[in-house]
Motif scaffolding. Sequence first.
Motif, PDB file in Angstrom:
ATOM      1  N   ASP A  18      -1.907  13.324  15.604  1.00  0.00           N
ATOM      2  CA  ASP A  18      -0.598  13.706  15.088  1.00  0.00           C
ATOM      3  C   ASP A  18      -0.497  13.359  13.607  1.00  0.00           C
ATOM      4  O   ASP A  18      -1.192  12.452  13.123  1.00  0.00           O
ATOM      5  CB  ASP A  18       0.502  12.982  15.859  1.00  0.00           C
ATOM      6  N   ASP A  62       1.656  11.663  12.047  1.00  0.00           N
ATOM      7  CA  ASP A  62       2.075  10.286  11.808  1.00  0.00           C
ATOM      8  C   ASP A  62       0.940   9.295  12.013  1.00  0.00           C
ATOM      9  O   ASP A  62       0.956   8.202  11.426  1.00  0.00           O
ATOM     10  CB  ASP A  62       3.247   9.925  12.737  1.00  0.00           C
ATOM     11  N   THR A  63      -0.017   9.641  12.847  1.00  0.00           N
ATOM     12  CA  THR A  63      -1.118   8.706  13.154  1.00  0.00           C
ATOM     13  C   THR A  63      -2.446   9.134  12.555  1.00  0.00           C
ATOM     14  O   THR A  63      -3.476   8.547  12.872  1.00  0.00           O
ATOM     15  CB  THR A  63      -1.267   8.587  14.683  1.00  0.00           C
TER      16      THR A  63
END
Length: 332
Positions: free
Chosen positions: A148, A150-151
């Motif tokens: 993702d 965000d990661t």
Amino acid sequence: MTALAVIEVLDRDGQVRQSQRVLAWPLRIGRALDNDLTLPDPHVAPHHCLLDMDAQGLVLQALDTANGVQLGRQRVRSGERSPLPDDGRPLELVAGRTRLRLRRAGESLAPELPLEAAATRTRRFGPTLAAGTGLALALGFVTWLDSDPDTFARSLGAAALTAVMGAAIWIALWSLLSKTFTRQTAAGWHLKVFLIGSLAWMVSGTLPGLFAFSLSWPALADFGFVAGHAVAAATLYFHLLAVEPNRARLMRGVAVAAFVVGTGITLWSNHQRSDRLGSDLYLSNLFPPALRLARPVPAEDFVDGLAALQPVLDKKAKEAPSGDGGGSVDEE
């Protein structure tokens, strides 16, 4: 006095370990101290062989030895004499487990090799840097696809750390093996082989599925693992070359055997798991539609083609589920 020849003792990788000028014939070779050339090899007899000059030219005579002398593909046994070819090139022979090279006066020499200048660094390190850069970009792209937004940074750091640690351990083990057999680590060579092999392995895992999707040939993806095994075998071969540089034919045999065994085990495993030799039950690789070259199949033809699956599905439905011992299930 002018030297008639030079006798050299070679190590496993062909480097000269000992050199002695020959000022007169015969030249006696053996383990005893009264020889002209003393070899500390337990597989060499006290008086193993001698090189002498007669009317035919230079000859090799094996003395009181159980192992004889290897001269090319010919083994000269105890008491036998063999003329030595005089073709203007150095002559190699093996006494016990010691490799010897005889260089005679008047033989042609190879031209002098130039020292590697700074300008050759691109040629020496270019493939390694290119493969490392390509592998890093491929790893980043795969991580970007699987994570993702965000990661992504954390996932990329973990993947990079895992890749660096795995590469370091792999290269260290191969370097230790090379050091054991050749007294040279060849770490740079093993790094190059690892990077190029890893990049080729990633490409071999993608191209079969891409071509299968583009050309609508499911068999390419179904048996794409064969290309991966071929890349792994080639990588193994080039690693082994740094361990046994003088046995290239044997190393090729080992790599081919590894490819055949690995491919055979994979085919057997696929057949045991799904009654098929291929690895994919259906074409599961999806790429951008612009890469599709095969003509689309009309919906009517696709539905008509499904009719051929009906007998197969009916047969599967009548089979007992795997793992129940083949017994029937009681119905109420």
